[in-house]
Design an enzyme around this catalytic site. Structure first.
Site, mmCIF file in Angstrom:
data_model
loop_
_atom_site.group_PDB
_atom_site.id
_atom_site.type_symbol
_atom_site.label_atom_id
_atom_site.label_comp_id
_atom_site.label_asym_id
_atom_site.label_seq_id
_atom_site.Cartn_x
_atom_site.Cartn_y
_atom_site.Cartn_z
ATOM 1 N N SER A 70 0.816 -1.209 0.000
ATOM 2 C CA SER A 70 0.000 0.000 0.000
ATOM 3 C C SER A 70 0.856 1.268 0.000
ATOM 4 C CB SER A 70 -0.920 0.024 1.220
ATOM 5 O OG SER A 70 -1.694 -1.141 1.293
HETATM 6 N N1 SAH Z 1 -1.166 -3.733 3.620
HETATM 7 C C1 SAH Z 1 -0.607 -4.598 2.616
HETATM 8 C C2 SAH Z 1 -1.483 -4.522 1.406
HETATM 9 C C3 SAH Z 1 -1.396 -5.662 0.529
HETATM 10 S S1 SAH Z 1 -2.522 -5.598 -0.817
HETATM 11 C C4 SAH Z 1 0.794 -4.099 2.309
HETATM 12 O O1 SAH Z 1 1.035 -2.918 2.529
HETATM 13 O O2 SAH Z 1 1.619 -4.859 1.839
HETATM 14 C C5 SAH Z 1 -3.910 -6.414 -0.140
HETATM 15 C C6 SAH Z 1 -3.707 -7.822 0.303
HETATM 16 O O3 SAH Z 1 -4.988 -8.362 0.604
HETATM 17 C C7 SAH Z 1 -3.086 -8.758 -0.734
HETATM 18 O O4 SAH Z 1 -1.951 -9.350 -0.193
HETATM 19 C C8 SAH Z 1 -4.185 -9.769 -1.007
HETATM 20 O O5 SAH Z 1 -3.696 -11.074 -1.261
HETATM 21 C C9 SAH Z 1 -4.978 -9.722 0.285
HETATM 22 N N2 SAH Z 1 -6.344 -10.212 0.183
HETATM 23 C C10 SAH Z 1 -7.253 -10.001 -0.811
HETATM 24 N N3 SAH Z 1 -8.401 -10.633 -0.536
HETATM 25 C C11 SAH Z 1 -8.219 -11.260 0.663
HETATM 26 C C12 SAH Z 1 -9.035 -12.081 1.474
HETATM 27 N N4 SAH Z 1 -10.284 -12.409 1.133
HETATM 28 N N5 SAH Z 1 -8.521 -12.554 2.629
HETATM 29 C C13 SAH Z 1 -7.247 -12.245 3.005
HETATM 30 N N6 SAH Z 1 -6.438 -11.481 2.290
HETATM 31 C C14 SAH Z 1 -6.912 -10.991 1.125
#
Ligand code: SAH
Length: 223
Positions: A70
């Site tokens: 993010s």
């Molecule tokens: N805060 C994280 C953001 C990652 S992007 C960072 O800064 O790295 C969002 C994440 O949500 C991804 O890794 C994706 O795999 C996860 N995600 C999407 N749908 C999901 C779900 N149903 N359950 C758990 N994780 C999920």
């Protein structure tokens, strides 16, 4: 990972990091504690080495599997909003661990932080990074966050880093009295929603904070 890499040099140095913090202040982040945590945290260890030189730009960066780390502004904004809105940070749930960056920013403010990720290899890397940083109040689970984590709830605060089309009722159900859920919501057009369970009346109050752009909240898990 060696010590020098962790500390950062050149494009990952402390000075470069400081410029990111200045940018966050310009964009309106004013919670000193959040800024302090982000100033101290090496964001470059949350991306592949080839991407490390861009780690202190205020942008989202790829972390593989079609997912992104993010944008620092939104990590800061969601963290400060959560701290403003929550009545307690005793039990906190994060949906979408991804790289673990938001997890690391949030963890110092929580008694226990539970974090769920559906893509196993991302979770494995996040676990390693959190260990390297000595973060020890985070419990990770490989699962579909649409269902929250009922066995560990109810939660004082829930933060989702992925956008559902509609706010999952299961997450609202897992809010403790006075609890707050922050989640992007929508498809092509998304906004950041804040859901609060009133401590006295148990009433659910939802407001929309600002437009955002997140990856979608998907269903099921990937090994
Ligand atoms: N805060 C994280 C953001 C990652 S992007 C960072 O800064 O790295 C969002 C994440 O949500 C991804 O890794 C994706 O795999 C996860 N995600 C999407 N749908 C999901 C779900 N149903 N359950 C758990 N994780 C999920």
């Amino acid at each position: 990972m060696n010590d020098l890499y962790l500390r950062g040099v050149g494009m990952t140095s402390r000075r470069t990091r400081e410029r990111l913090i200045e940018r966050l202040v310009e964009k309106g982040i004013d919670n000193i504690r959040v800024l302090e945590v982000m100033r101290a945290l090496p964001r470059h260890i949350f991306v592949d080495e080839a991407m490390a030189h861009r780690a202190y730009e205020d942008t989202a960066l790829p972390i593989g599997h079609g997912q992104t780390l993010s944008q620092p502004y939104i990590v800061a904004r969601m963290t400060e909003l959560l701290l403003e809105s929550a009545t307690s940070m005793e039990r906190v749930l994060e949906i979408g661990t991804g790289s673990g960056y938001q997890t690391a920013v949030l963890s110092p403010f929580c008694r226990t932080l539970y974090s769920v990720e559906r893509i196993a290899p991302l979770q494995d890397k996040a676990r390693q990074r959190l260990k390297t940083l000595g973060v020890n109040n985070v419990i990770l689970k490989h699962a579909d966050g649409n269902w929250g984590w009922p066995a560990r709830g109810p939660f004082n605060a829930i933060l989702s880093a992925a956008a559902p089309h509609e706010i999952p009722q299961q997450l609202i159900d897992q809010l403790a009295p006075g609890g707050v859920l922050l989640t992007p919501v929508g498809g092509d057009e998304q906004s950041l929603a804040r859901v609060i369970r009133d401590a006295e009346t148990d009433e659910i109050v939802i407001d929309q904070i600002e437009p955002v752009k997140f990856v979608p909240l998907l269903g099921g898990v990937i090994q």
